[in-house]
Design a protein around this motif. Structure first.
Motif, PDB file in Angstrom:
ATOM      1  N   ALA A 304      56.590 -57.463-102.977  1.00  0.00           N
ATOM      2  CA  ALA A 304      56.418 -58.647-102.133  1.00  0.00           C
ATOM      3  C   ALA A 304      57.279 -59.776-102.679  1.00  0.00           C
ATOM      4  O   ALA A 304      57.675 -59.767-103.849  1.00  0.00           O
ATOM      5  N   PRO A 520      56.791 -57.348 -97.594  1.00  0.00           N
ATOM      6  CA  PRO A 520      56.154 -58.622 -97.239  1.00  0.00           C
ATOM      7  C   PRO A 520      56.925 -59.804 -97.839  1.00  0.00           C
ATOM      8  O   PRO A 520      57.185 -59.839 -99.046  1.00  0.00           O
ATOM      9  N   VAL A 522      57.136 -64.173 -97.700  1.00  0.00           N
ATOM     10  CA  VAL A 522      56.631 -65.467 -97.242  1.00  0.00           C
ATOM     11  C   VAL A 522      57.608 -66.538 -97.707  1.00  0.00           C
ATOM     12  O   VAL A 522      57.963 -66.594 -98.886  1.00  0.00           O
ATOM     13  N   ARG A 550      62.428 -57.909 -89.088  1.00  0.00           N
ATOM     14  CA  ARG A 550      61.639 -58.038 -90.311  1.00  0.00           C
ATOM     15  C   ARG A 550      60.489 -59.022 -90.087  1.00  0.00           C
ATOM     16  O   ARG A 550      60.637 -60.019 -89.386  1.00  0.00           O
ATOM     17  N   ASP A 551      59.358 -58.745 -90.717  1.00  0.00           N
ATOM     18  CA  ASP A 551      58.157 -59.561 -90.553  1.00  0.00           C
ATOM     19  C   ASP A 551      58.098 -60.582 -91.690  1.00  0.00           C
ATOM     20  O   ASP A 551      57.473 -60.356 -92.725  1.00  0.00           O
ATOM     21  N   ARG A 553      56.961 -64.331 -92.905  1.00  0.00           N
ATOM     22  CA  ARG A 553      56.042 -65.412 -92.579  1.00  0.00           C
ATOM     23  C   ARG A 553      56.601 -66.735 -93.104  1.00  0.00           C
ATOM     24  O   ARG A 553      57.238 -66.770 -94.157  1.00  0.00           O
ATOM     25  N   ILE A 590      49.487 -63.110-100.711  1.00  0.00           N
ATOM     26  CA  ILE A 590      50.257 -61.875-100.883  1.00  0.00           C
ATOM     27  C   ILE A 590      49.492 -60.902-101.769  1.00  0.00           C
ATOM     28  O   ILE A 590      49.397 -59.692-101.479  1.00  0.00           O
ATOM     29  N   HIS A 593      46.715 -59.332 -99.867  1.00  0.00           N
ATOM     30  CA  HIS A 593      47.237 -58.335 -98.930  1.00  0.00           C
ATOM     31  C   HIS A 593      47.564 -57.034 -99.659  1.00  0.00           C
ATOM     32  O   HIS A 593      47.212 -55.939 -99.178  1.00  0.00           O
ATOM     33  N   LEU A 600      48.211 -60.730 -94.438  1.00  0.00           N
ATOM     34  CA  LEU A 600      49.347 -61.585 -94.737  1.00  0.00           C
ATOM     35  C   LEU A 600      49.128 -62.957 -94.099  1.00  0.00           C
ATOM     36  O   LEU A 600      48.527 -63.057 -93.017  1.00  0.00           O
TER      37      LEU A 600
END
Length: 626
Positions: A304, A520, A522, A550-551, A553, A590, A593, A600
């Motif tokens: 992450a 992940p 952020v 891509r995800d 946040r 994170i 998660h 998330l």
């Protein structure tokens, strides 16, 4: 306590290929110490291990919150020859104070953050990426309370150009109290300055040593001979490596070094691999850019990423482009009445005459319109707004103008992007100790001794200033003496000379790609950031990553600007909230998660409330996303 203690365990087969492809063998041995035990593995050089217990912990070097808050740095018993322990303590004091708001009403250590006493060991070494001429520092802190059952590594990179402890208030403060190991890199920059007059630089333990003895963390290819003052070589500017192009690889090597260090520090639970050890990357500013560059590297080695206020380039307006434009235009633009009232920068009384002189310089150069200062300021402001600057970011940018940060950044980065060595800067800039007339002089032994602990990696500071040859020209305006040099720096961003093409080629080499699929990520950024404006950095990065599927946040924090440390200034503390609490909170989300105990974090536009003047920050004012 320092020992020359090579990590003797050979690379495990699962890691050997990755390690050997990313690192090369530098000279062996440790400067000034005879090696003991087996030879080090060929991936890291000049390994040393230090123990930090009983009043000298990992997180604050025994200073605690009160010691970090002290206005006076930890003293050296002998200012010309400080010990490695004294240098480390002072470096940690500096790095904390450069990042966190430690003021009594700022809330650090009570509302958010930790300065816990964390005993343990530090593993330090030099590493080198393929093709690099010079190494970067890597350092791993392993707490005595390392959690073997939830084995984790937090890997980070220094913000700005700081030394290897530069992100201790970011990654160390979050990871060490949780029982994680924390791995750091200076990402090819740092405060390993080299005195060209004395032929001396910084050894791995921070002490000054002669280049003739070998073992320095940075020894430039300096011009031979020459009479008089030759000044100071700075690693970020003079390595010839364009380190920013390799920031992601620097982060991965720090994580690889952490696995080696854990094998040595906690052998009962060895081996440590990327398959059985959680790795979370976090950084802010340049360190935030570095961990995003690490996120795009292939392989399932990273679990992450949290990037705070990242300096990241996706192909649009680059840092060098907007920094050189801001260096020229922002002093004039800040005089526009629509931006009032500005946060009060240092030396505010001197600012208006200097900024007015800049408007005149710009008008004479044909860069702004208008027949008076008011019209010229409006013209400069319109150009910055067109680039993408918001008015809130411009107001916060008054701090960068007040501290002359734009010029400091542009001078160093032009040299780095163009891979220029000592004495080859295309605009004639250099670095040296300066006398009372701001002329170069030879550095003293006491100044050299403190460079590693006190330097920020980008002069001016720690007794090293910027030498600007163009300020000595016959036509220089005494009211605006830096203008000719800034014009030269700007032309490297916009012109067609060989030097400009060379610098822009270096900028192209550090363009970011989307993060690895499924990772992940952020991103946390202050909406009022006046150094790395959100609209020119993280916002286009998030858009690029999402366009690639891509995800990522995104937390947009307002009102937050770039420098938590300057919230100790009353006007800034009453205008802005710190960003670090949101970075820590994103790390908490994170972690939850990854543990399977939480989702998330969602995207958030955060509207926080700064503390009132003289009143302490309260948790409710942060408006933390749920």
């Amino acid at each position: 306590m320092t020992t020359n203690h090579p990590i003797a365990r050979a690379p495990r087969p699962a890691l050997a290929a990755a390690l050997l492809s990313g690192l090369v063998l530098a000279a062996t041995g440790c400067a000034g110490l005879a090696p003991t035990g087996p030879a080090p593995v060929p991936d890291f050089d000049r390994l040393q291990v230090t123990t930090h217990r009983d009043g000298d912990d990992l997180l604050t070097a025994g200073l605690g919150l009160a010691g970090l808050q002290s206005m006076a740095p930890p003293a050296f018993a002998d200012p010309a020859a400080p010990t490695p322990g004294e240098l480390r303590r002072r470096a940690i004091w500096n790095k904390w104070r450069g990042i966190a708001d430690l003021s009594p009403t700022g809330g650090y250590g009570s509302v958010y953050g930790s300065v816990a006493d964390v005993p343990g060991r530090e593993f330090t070494a030099l590493a080198r990426v393929d093709g690099a001429r010079h190494p970067h520092r890597v350092l791993v802190q392993v707490p005595d309370a390392f959690d073997r059952d939830r084995r984790c590594v937090v890997v980070t990179a220094s913000s700005g150009s700081r030394g290897v402890h530069g992100a201790i208030a970011v990654a160390g403060a979050w990871g060490l109290p949780k029982g994680c190991a924390v791995a750091y890199t200076d990402k090819g920059a740092g405060s390993d300055y080299f005195d060209l007059d004395a032929g001396q630089g910084v050894a791995v333990d921070g002490r000054i040593a002669s280049a003739a003895d070998g073992g320095l963390a940075f020894a430039p290819d300096a011009p031979a001979g020459g009479a008089g003052v030759r000044g100071v070589a700075v690693k970020h500017a003079h390595s010839g490596d364009n380190p920013e192009a390799d920031w992601g690889r620097h982060v991965r090597q720090a994580a690889q070094f952490a696995l080696h260090a854990l094998d040595e520090a906690v052998p009962q639970a060895a081996p440590y691999t990327f398959d059985n050890t959680r790795v979370i990357a976090v950084g802010i500013s340049n360190g935030g850019g570095a961990v995003l560059r690490a996120a795009e590297l292939e392989g399932d080695w990273l679990d992450a990423v949290v990037a705070g206020e990242p300096s990241i380039h996706t192909g649009g307006t680059s840092l060098y482009d907007y920094a050189t434009q801001a260096a020229l235009l922002m002093p004039c633009a800040l005089l526009d009445a629509s931006l009032a009232p500005l946060p009060q920068p240092p030396l505010a009384a001197q600012s208006v005459p200097q900024w007015t002189a800049r408007c005149s310089s710009l008008k004479a150069a044909g860069l702004v319109d208008g027949d008076d200062t008011s019209a010229q300021a409006a013209s400069a402001l319109a150009q910055l707004r067109e680039t993408g600057w918001t008015d809130d970011a411009l107001r916060a940018g008054a701090l960068s103008v007040g501290f002359d940060l734009w010029r400091a950044v542009a001078v160093t980065y032009a040299s780095a992007y163009g891979r220029y060595g000592v004495g080859a800067h295309p605009c004639g800039y250099g670095f040296a100790a300066l006398d009372e007339r701001m002329a170069p002089r030879v550095a003293t032994a006491q100044e050299r001794a403190a460079w590693w602990a006190d330097g920020s990696g980008i002069p001016p500071g720690a007794g090293v200033g910027i030498v600007d040859d163009l300020m000595a020209g016959p036509d220089v305006n005494a009211a605006d003496p830096t203008f000719p040099g800034l014009m030269c720096l700007r032309q490297l961003a916009t012109g067609g000379s060989d030097a400009a093409l060379r610098v822009r080629s270096g900028i192209d080499a550090m363009r970011a790609a989307p993060p690895r699929e499924g990772l992940p990520v952020v991103v946390v950024h202050g909406r009022d950031d006046g150094l790395i404006p959100m609209a020119l950095s993280s916002a286009p990065y998030v858009a690029m990553a999402r366009e690639a599927g891509r995800d990522v946040r995104f937390w947009q924090v307002g009102p937050a600007q770039h420098f938590d440390a300057f919230l100790a200034l009353p006007d800034y503390g009453a205008r802005y909230v710190p960003l670090l609490p949101y970075v820590y909170a994103a790390l908490d989300r994170i972690e939850a998660h990854l543990d399977g105990t939480g989702a998330l974090p969602r995207d958030a536009v955060i509207n926080a409330t700064p503390r009132e003047a003289g009143r302490p920050l309260e948790a409710s004012q942060l408006a933390m996303p749920r």
